[in-house]
Scaffold this active site. Structure first.
Site, short mmCIF file in Angstrom:
data_model
loop_
_atom_site.label_atom_id
_atom_site.label_comp_id
_atom_site.label_asym_id
_atom_site.label_seq_id
_atom_site.Cartn_x
_atom_site.Cartn_y
_atom_site.Cartn_z
N GLN A 193 7.80 -22.37 66.21
CA GLN A 193 8.97 -23.25 66.24
C GLN A 193 9.73 -23.24 64.91
O GLN A 193 10.97 -23.34 64.89
CB GLN A 193 8.56 -24.67 66.62
CG GLN A 193 7.59 -25.36 65.69
CD GLN A 193 6.14 -25.10 66.05
OE1 GLN A 193 5.82 -24.12 66.72
NE2 GLN A 193 5.26 -25.97 65.59
N GLU A 328 -4.77 -3.13 53.39
CA GLU A 328 -3.89 -4.04 52.64
C GLU A 328 -4.27 -4.02 51.15
O GLU A 328 -3.42 -3.84 50.28
CB GLU A 328 -4.04 -5.44 53.21
CG GLU A 328 -3.21 -6.50 52.49
CD GLU A 328 -3.51 -7.89 53.02
OE1 GLU A 328 -2.70 -8.80 52.75
OE2 GLU A 328 -4.55 -8.09 53.68
N ASP A 362 -3.91 -11.43 43.75
CA ASP A 362 -3.47 -12.52 44.61
C ASP A 362 -2.68 -13.57 43.85
O ASP A 362 -1.79 -14.21 44.42
CB ASP A 362 -4.69 -13.20 45.25
CG ASP A 362 -4.99 -12.66 46.63
OD1 ASP A 362 -4.21 -11.84 47.14
OD2 ASP A 362 -6.01 -13.07 47.20
#
Length: 435
Positions: A193, A328, A362
């Site tokens: 949404q 990744e 990260d």
């Protein structure tokens, strides 16, 4: 460790085993696609009303158009509310991410060729981008930094953030990260949404030119379906890491192996080595870590379902396996990682040596941690400044330039049956009027 797959490159069906290992949950199921399509259509049609209904259903709080918005002042309030140590860490991350991404800035260029045409490229930033920040199983302020800072460096005029808030609880560190990294507006909504709101706009949420940032399979499916209405960075799947090791401390390697497994049950961790004894030692260390890690249940489900320890018999075989996986994150935990590096063709980010765990990338190394997953590193790249800029071709010509190359272009236009195309050139070639 019981339950974790063991593969050997000497097995006759090794390739088949590896392919099976790489088959994981995706967003392509019809049930996900149909549900997401209904959500997108409903938000597109009904705007805020549908957005708040879905937020109440999935996140469990009474959303209103007023309460969903996170003002810049609220972000600033969070910045002052978090600890000094939090602020210092976030500030250092922003500085390092900015410094790295400033090297990616592209400049306009042009040249004049032998025919007299001046050709070039113009770089312009996007007007407005939407950042999707995950907020379901965990909150990720680092994701805010990695998405927002490159957009700021690129010169994007407006940066809008959406972040799911289960139970209506805002994460102060996420808001502080938004403030320090340059986000102007935020909305406490998530899921498909929120992607719909960013793509189509509602009475409150502005439509954006591009949506970036990772999410769950419903977010990934939504991004896939709205592409074309707006741009997207990539379809991000569950996290992945491959560690290639020739030695080192088994506890270090085990921790690196688990660093992505703790994200999600669908994450994938793979360790590759020529040393079978090292694989055994790491397996024992994995079990020891799982006995104490807070997210051990998630990590165990990940490694027992999708993880693997792979014994190869040469470093060439290791590189071949890596290129098949196209991970990744790739750690080359080797004494001489530069010897293997030229053989690696497919990986989102590569960490060289024993002292650079994936977690350094990260948070604070500088390169982006939004990376291609599900083997898409074969053809795509990490998020960067170039994702927030457009390249526009520039063409300038004099009469002499048209006379030099125009006849060939007109000929090709006729051969394609596009007579008006040819006419635009022939009129200029035959008309001697100076303009």
């Amino acid at each position: 460790m019981a339950g974790i797959a063991r593969l050997d490159s000497a097995d006759v069906d090794f390739s088949k085993q590896l392919d099976a290992l790489l088959t994981r949950e995706t967003d392509t199921g019809d049930d996900v696609q149909h549900l997401v399509a209904d959500i997108l259509a409903n938000v597109k049609r009904r705007g805020n009303e549908a957005l708040c209904e879905y937020t109440a259903r999935f996140d469990g709080w009474a959303c209103t158009p007023e309460s969903m918005e996170i003002s810049h002042a609220r972000m600033e309030e969070a910045w002052h509310a978090v600890s000094e140590q939090d602020r210092q860490a976030l500030q250092l991350c922003v500085e390092r991410i900015r410094a790295y991404h400033e090297h990616q800035l592209q400049a306009d260029w042009d040249f004049t060729d032998a025919a007299g045409l001046t050709l070039g490229q113009r770089i312009t930033p996007l007007d407005r981008v939407g950042l999707y920040v995950p907020g379901g199983k965990a909150a990720y302020p680092s994701s805010v930094l990695m998405n927002a800072v490159p957009a700021v460096v690129a010169g994007v005029k407006e940066i809008v953030m959406v972040v799911p808030t289960p139970g209506g609880e805002l994460n102060e560190l996420v808001l502080a990260a938004a403030y320090i990294s340059g986000v102007q507006r935020g909305f406490a909504v998530g899921g498909a949404q929120a992607v719909a709101a960013l793509a189509y706009g509602t009475e409150t949420v502005p439509a954006v030119d591009k949506i970036v940032g990772p999410g769950n399979k419903f977010v990934a499916a939504a991004k896939r379906q709205v592409f074309g209405t707006c741009g997207i960075d990539m379809i991000a799947g569950p996290s992945e890491i491959v560690v290639v090791a020739d030695g080192g401390h088994p506890a270090w390697l085990a921790a690196d192996f688990l660093s992505q497994a703790e994200h999600d049950e669908a994450a994938q961790s793979i360790l590759i080595s020529t040393d079978a004894r090292l694989l055994d030692q790491v397996a024992e260390a994995i079990e020891a870590h799982l006995a104490v890690l807070p997210r051990a249940a998630i990590a165990r489900a990940s490694v027992e379902t999708h993880g693997a320890l792979i014994h190869v018999h040469s470093w060439e075989e290791a590189a071949e396996a890596v290129n098949t996986i196209a991970p990744e994150h790739l750690e080359l935990a080797l004494e001489d990682p530069d010897a293997l590096l030229p053989l690696i063709r497919h990986a989102g980010a590569i960490f060289l040596g024993h002292f650079v765990p994936e977690a350094l990338g990260d948070y604070i190394a500088g390169p982006n941690h939004v990376l291609p997953t599900n083997r898409t590193a074969r053809f795509s790249s990490p998020l960067g400044v170039y994702d927030f800029q457009k390249r526009t071709s520039i063409i300038r010509s004099t009469r002499a330039g048209v006379e030099a190359v125009g006849p060939a272009a007109a000929h090709l236009a006729h051969r394609e049956g596009l007579q008006a195309h040819a006419l635009t050139l022939e009129l200029r070639l035959n008309d001697r009027t100076d303009v």
